[in-house]
Design a protein around this motif. Structure first.
Motif: not given
Length: 491
Positions: A220-230, A248-252
């Motif tokens: 889920k952390k990988k999803h949050y950093d890479n594929s959750m946000f478009t 800066t807000h922690g989304i890789g």
């Protein structure tokens, strides 16, 4: 909203650039943003180090072996040394910060250029930014203050609003995020993302409400950093700022892409579970640049209608959308206006219309807007639509946008999440439910004024003779006073 001391300090920094020889507003915003990003990297790295200790996990600092590139070290150097390090080491460092050369961050940082012309100006700006951050730290809500800094800087652009790009206030974004009830498995999109305000707020909401579920779970952390946000946008400067804002807000590695959402470039179909947006309302487009499948739903050149059609297409079944729309979308009588409203009401599940006062977007614009919330079903489902007449968003509705003690936003969130309790509400109240059948019979009109009932209180005025008698009495009193004054002067 940014006011008082914060506003004055941003204006001071802007003036430094202007007098220092950098006068293009876009260049100024980019350079300030780069410096803010560089400063935030130091803070972010320290925070992640502490989080790693708390979670008992390993963490390698991004400054490992390069401690001299930290903001906290840089700011104490002489101006000439500071300038050399910034130009020769820090800018190359931030360009290569992400290991993946194909990442969103790398893509939009590859053409970042250091344009501050002199060591003296750099020293002045770095000192001023530290002073600015010291004020931010004193704010009741530091996160909102940080977002507002971006918004205020963008408001300095002479082009702001000319393409229908009105910056969305952070408290309105947060309200919309809360109304959509985001979950750790969501895929979230803003097809007109600008500086990524909606996506950043969504990330903060998930971090606040699902910290352990996301950050203690590798997948889920990988999803949050890479594929959750478009996010999609057609302005590379905005995309670059948005990429830095999210990192800066922690989304890789958010998926932020240069794309015309309404064109055939965008083939997204049944892809996202949540859409949050404030798309540009910039009039008409040519049919030949608009995706053909959007035209099939509503034959129009108006962007505000085409974006609604796009949202329906991009959502998965069961996916939900919260979008700001101009009021005309809700009551326009053209075939295209009616068609898109009919599509949402009949073909899917329209949940709510929240009418906002026209001052919400001041000082950028006085346009009247609303928030539309719906769920894609492909099989109908609209029964009752919830309407809310927002009177206050917590700020004055003039250009100053002074913070007030009262706001309708907490009431909106509470009532929306308990809509079954709204059935007994009268049409004279601030919120109420309207059955689908009534909306259909009104040609799918979704403006709140079509359904709200106003209570008129009879005003009683004194008879004209009473008013005349009162005027005569006042006149007599004035004459008496004048005579007393004359007597005193004669004496």
């Amino acid at each position: 909203m940014i006011t008082g001391e914060l506003k004055n300090k941003v204006d001071k920094i802007w003036e430094m650039f202007w007098t220092g020889g950098l006068t293009n507003p876009l260049d100024v915003i980019e350079q300030i943003t780069y410096l803010m990003f560089i400063r935030d990297l130091d803070d972010m790295d320290n925070t992640r180090k502490k989080e790693a200790v708390m979670l008992g996990i390993d963490y390698k600092s991004i400054f490992d072996g390069k401690e001299n590139l930290r903001w906290s070290v840089l700011r104490d150097k002489p101006a000439d040394t500071m300038y050399g390090v910034m130009q020769g080491e820090i800018f190359p460092f931030i360009k290569d910060l992400h290991d993946d050369s194909g990442s969103t961050y790398a893509k939009y940082m590859e053409d970042a250029i250091f344009k501050i012309p002199t060591p003296r100006l750099l020293e002045q700006v770095i000192t001023a930014l530290d002073e600015l951050y010291a004020v931010v730290e004193k704010q009741p809500d530091k996160k909102d203050a940080r977002g507002d800094l971006y918004e205020y800087m963008l408001s300095r652009l002479t082009t702001a609003g000319t393409n229908g790009q009105f910056r969305t206030p952070r408290h309105i974004i947060r309200m919309m995020v809360e109304l959509l009830d985001l979950q750790p498995d969501d895929t979230i999109c803003d097809p007109a993302c600008g500086t990524s305000g909606f996506l950043v707020s969504a990330g903060e909401y998930l971090k606040e409400n699902f910290l352990e579920e996301i950050f203690y779970n590798k997948d889920k952390k990988k999803h949050y950093d890479n594929s959750m946000f478009t996010g999609y946008d057609m302005d590379r400067t905005m995309l670059r700022i948005g990429a830095m804002n999210m990192m800066t807000h922690g989304i890789g590695n958010p998926h932020i892409v240069y794309k015309d959402s309404l064109s055939d470039q965008n083939a997204d179909n049944n892809k996202f579970t949540k859409i949050l947006a404030n798309p540009p309302f910039k009039g008409s487009l040519d049919y030949d640049i608009v995706s053909a499948d959007l035209i099939k739903v509503t034959k129009t050149k108006k962007t505000e209608l085409l974006f609604l059609s796009l949202f329906v297409r991009m959502l998965k079944n069961g996916g939900r959308c919260a979008s700001i729309v101009p009021d005309g979308v809700l009551f326009g009588s053209s075939k295209a206006h009616v068609d898109i409203r009919k599509e949402i009401v009949d073909g899917h599940m329209l949940e709510a219309i929240i009418s906002m006062p026209s001052g919400v977007f001041k000082p950028y614009a006085g346009v009247s807007t609303a928030i539309i919330i719906f769920t894609k079903t492909g099989a109908g489902g609209t029964e009752n639509v919830w309407f809310y007449d927002m009177q206050s968003d917590g700020y004055s509705l003039d250009d100053k946008r002074t913070e007030l003690e009262t706001s309708d936003i907490p009431d909106i969130v509470t009532r929306f999440k308990n809509r079954d309790d709204e059935k007994s509400r009268e049409r004279t109240e601030q919120s109420f439910l309207v059955p689908k059948e009534e909306i259909v019979n009104n040609n799918y009109d979704l403006s709140i004024n079509k359904y709200k009932r106003h209570v008129y209180v009879e005003e009683k005025y004194p008879h004209p003779k009473e008013i005349i008698a009162e005027i005569n009495a006042i006149e007599a009193e004035i004459q008496s006073g004048l005579k007393e004054l004359e007597a005193l002067l004669d004496g």
